[in-house]
Design an enzyme around this catalytic site. Structure first.
Site, short mmCIF file in Angstrom:
data_model
loop_
_atom_site.label_atom_id
_atom_site.label_comp_id
_atom_site.label_asym_id
_atom_site.label_seq_id
_atom_site.Cartn_x
_atom_site.Cartn_y
_atom_site.Cartn_z
N TYR A 11 0.83 -1.22 0.00
CA TYR A 11 0.00 0.00 0.00
C TYR A 11 0.87 1.27 0.00
O TYR A 11 0.85 2.05 -0.96
CB TYR A 11 -0.93 -0.07 1.22
CG TYR A 11 -1.76 1.16 1.48
CD1 TYR A 11 -2.38 1.86 0.45
CD2 TYR A 11 -1.95 1.59 2.79
CE1 TYR A 11 -3.17 2.98 0.72
CE2 TYR A 11 -2.75 2.70 3.07
CZ TYR A 11 -3.34 3.40 2.03
OH TYR A 11 -4.11 4.49 2.31
N LEU A 33 5.36 -10.47 -2.99
CA LEU A 33 3.94 -10.53 -3.39
C LEU A 33 3.10 -11.39 -2.44
O LEU A 33 2.04 -11.88 -2.83
CB LEU A 33 3.79 -11.02 -4.85
CG LEU A 33 4.44 -10.12 -5.91
CD1 LEU A 33 4.17 -10.67 -7.31
CD2 LEU A 33 3.91 -8.67 -5.80
N ILE A 52 13.33 -10.65 0.74
CA ILE A 52 14.57 -10.01 1.24
C ILE A 52 15.35 -10.91 2.19
O ILE A 52 16.50 -10.65 2.49
CB ILE A 52 14.30 -8.63 1.91
CG1 ILE A 52 13.31 -8.76 3.06
CG2 ILE A 52 13.84 -7.61 0.88
CD1 ILE A 52 13.27 -7.52 3.95
N PHE A 73 10.12 -1.00 3.01
CA PHE A 73 8.75 -1.23 3.49
C PHE A 73 8.49 -2.70 3.81
O PHE A 73 7.55 -3.00 4.54
CB PHE A 73 7.72 -0.83 2.42
CG PHE A 73 7.70 0.63 2.07
CD1 PHE A 73 6.99 1.53 2.85
CD2 PHE A 73 8.39 1.11 0.97
CE1 PHE A 73 6.96 2.88 2.53
CE2 PHE A 73 8.36 2.46 0.64
CZ PHE A 73 7.65 3.34 1.42
N ALA A 75 7.67 -5.82 5.15
CA ALA A 75 7.50 -6.29 6.53
C ALA A 75 6.06 -6.75 6.71
O ALA A 75 5.18 -6.39 5.93
CB ALA A 75 7.79 -5.15 7.53
N TYR A 141 4.65 -6.76 16.57
CA TYR A 141 4.78 -5.85 15.43
C TYR A 141 5.57 -4.60 15.84
O TYR A 141 6.61 -4.28 15.26
CB TYR A 141 3.39 -5.48 14.89
CG TYR A 141 3.42 -4.35 13.89
CD1 TYR A 141 4.16 -4.46 12.72
CD2 TYR A 141 2.73 -3.16 14.14
CE1 TYR A 141 4.20 -3.41 11.82
CE2 TYR A 141 2.78 -2.11 13.23
CZ TYR A 141 3.51 -2.24 12.07
OH TYR A 141 3.57 -1.21 11.18
N ASN A 170 -1.98 6.76 11.29
CA ASN A 170 -2.93 5.93 10.52
C ASN A 170 -2.93 6.31 9.04
O ASN A 170 -3.57 7.29 8.64
CB ASN A 170 -4.33 6.06 11.12
CG ASN A 170 -4.42 5.33 12.44
OD1 ASN A 170 -3.76 5.69 13.40
ND2 ASN A 170 -5.21 4.28 12.48
N HIS A 189 -8.48 -2.34 8.37
CA HIS A 189 -8.38 -0.92 8.68
C HIS A 189 -9.73 -0.22 8.56
O HIS A 189 -10.57 -0.58 7.73
CB HIS A 189 -7.34 -0.25 7.78
CG HIS A 189 -5.97 -0.76 8.04
ND1 HIS A 189 -5.33 -1.63 7.19
CD2 HIS A 189 -5.15 -0.59 9.09
CE1 HIS A 189 -4.15 -1.95 7.70
NE2 HIS A 189 -4.02 -1.33 8.86
N1 UDP Z 1 -11.95 0.25 14.23
C1 UDP Z 1 -13.30 -0.01 14.44
N2 UDP Z 1 -13.92 -0.92 13.64
C2 UDP Z 1 -13.28 -1.60 12.65
C3 UDP Z 1 -11.89 -1.32 12.41
C4 UDP Z 1 -11.26 -0.38 13.23
O1 UDP Z 1 -13.93 0.58 15.34
O2 UDP Z 1 -13.90 -2.43 11.98
C5 UDP Z 1 -11.27 1.26 15.07
C6 UDP Z 1 -10.07 0.72 15.85
O3 UDP Z 1 -10.49 0.24 17.12
C7 UDP Z 1 -9.20 1.98 15.97
C8 UDP Z 1 -9.53 2.78 14.70
O4 UDP Z 1 -10.75 2.23 14.21
O5 UDP Z 1 -9.60 2.75 17.08
C9 UDP Z 1 -8.47 2.65 13.64
O6 UDP Z 1 -8.18 1.26 13.44
P1 UDP Z 1 -7.26 0.73 12.28
O7 UDP Z 1 -7.25 -0.78 12.36
O8 UDP Z 1 -7.69 1.34 10.98
O9 UDP Z 1 -5.82 1.31 12.60
P2 UDP Z 1 -4.90 1.21 13.93
O10 UDP Z 1 -5.28 2.39 14.78
O11 UDP Z 1 -5.16 -0.11 14.57
O12 UDP Z 1 -3.53 1.33 13.38
#
Ligand code: UDP
Length: 329
Positions: A11, A33, A52, A73, A75, A141, A170, A189
């Site tokens: 991404y 991939l 890698i 990137f 990972a 992670y 984010n 996400h």
């Molecule tokens: N979140 C949510 N419902 C979902 C996915 C995510 O409420 O189906 C919330 C999650 O708890 C966090 C925010 O959205 O507070 C962002 O989550 P995401 O997984 O996008 O990124 P993160 O903050 O984990 O890196």
């Protein structure tokens, strides 16, 4: 000379490749991939499929190209999965970076821009989070990303390998031309999951907890557009080219949005009611994560262009509408 982008089919990697090409850079991409997509890689970049962790593969890539610097990137990047499979994260993230750093030292490549994360901080004591904040990662992670940063620190001291570590908050949105965007399978996400509702792929969005100590009870995050992240990588490369010392920068917008606010904005962008229901909290989610990116702005000269979350969601919506099932490969 070329810039080697590891994980360039992913991404943020694929958007960074487009950004580098727009500045006239010569780009070589390596990607196994496993989670990346071949068609996300611009045809103007030279592509190698491989891992890698495979020293012979890296030897071939470094042997066939004159690499000036690396943007790294490649990972694994799922917090929950890393808790379930810590050894896989140590293998892919830490051993992968060991293998890459070894190849760089062997071939005399001394500049690397590195994809790090807000997850290196863990639950913050204070927001906005500055780079000097203590690091207490709460998942393999975050832990492996921090260990990768530390590996570079020691390699700087021993071999003069200069690094810029970029700790993203984010990442979201898609390239404004709509040709590349976000495609994780399965998707975890928030913004792409919300957009699955107006796409007819999901009935409702589940909010992970509404009993957090925030104004509306839902988690607050700092959403930053993927092209702004991509641009920061190019600026970081210029920083290293100018001979500056190794450094760490946060990348975020500095503004927090709650889950409910994000859903509301998505409703207005898509003109869809997007039903929402509350489900239990997700393990390991801090209530509030907001970056201070003052250092990136003042030292790198970073100026995010997409600082309006409505615009960010619109770019994501363009991509998902045009590619409801993501990439074909
Ligand atoms: N979140 C949510 N419902 C979902 C996915 C995510 O409420 O189906 C919330 C999650 O708890 C966090 C925010 O959205 O507070 C962002 O989550 P995401 O997984 O996008 O990124 P993160 O903050 O984990 O890196």
């Amino acid at each position: 000379m070329a810039i080697l982008v590891t994980g360039g089919a992913g991404y943020i990697g694929s958007h960074t490749v487009v950004e580098l090409l727009s500045h006239g850079e010569q780009v070589v991409v390596v990607d196994n991939l496993r989670t990346g997509h071949r068609s996300a890689v611009s045809s103007a970049a030279r592509f190698y499929e491989g891992d890698i962790r495979d020293a012979a593969f890296l030897k071939k890539v470094f042997g066939e190209n004159e690499i000036e610097a690396v943007i790294h990137f490649a990972a694994s990047s799922l917090v929950g999965e890393s808790v379930q499979q810590p050894l896989a994260y140590y293998d892919n993230n830490l051993f992968g970076t060991y293998s890459l750093s070894s190849a760089m030292v062997e071939h005399g490549v001394h500049k690397i821009v590195f994809s790090s994360t807000a997850a290196t901080y863990g639950e913050p004591e204070r927001v906005p989070i500055e780079e000097t904040a203590p690091t207490h990662p709460e998942s393999p992670y975050g832990e492996t990303k921090l260990a990768m940063e530390n590996m570079f620190r020691w390699c700087d001291r021993a071999y003069g390998l200069k690094f810029v570590s970029l700790r993203y908050f984010n990442a979201c949105g898609a390239h404004p031309d709509g040709l590349i965007g976000e495609d994780h399978k399965p998707e975890s996400h928030l913004i792409p999951i919300i957009l699955q509702v107006p796409l007819g792929q999901r009935e409702a969005i589940g909010i992970y907890g509404d009993d957090y100590p925030t104004e509306d009870g839902t988690c607050i995050r700092d959403y930053v557009h993927v092209m702004d992240l991509a641009n920061a990588h190019w600026l970081a490369l210029q920083h290293l080219r100018a001979g500056h010392s190794s450094n760490v920068f946060n990348l975020g917008s500095g503004t927090g949005f709650s889950v409910k606010q994000v859903i509301e904005l998505a409703r207005s962008v898509t003109e869809h009611p997007i039903p929402a229901n509350v489900s239990p909290r997700r393990a390991g989610d801090p209530a509030v994560l907001i970056a201070s990116s003052d250092k990136a702005r003042s030292v790198l000269g970073w100026q995010p262009k997409y600082d309006d979350l409505g615009t960010i969601i619109r770019t994501a919506w363009n991509w998902h509408q045009a590619h409801p099932d993501g990439y074909s490969d």
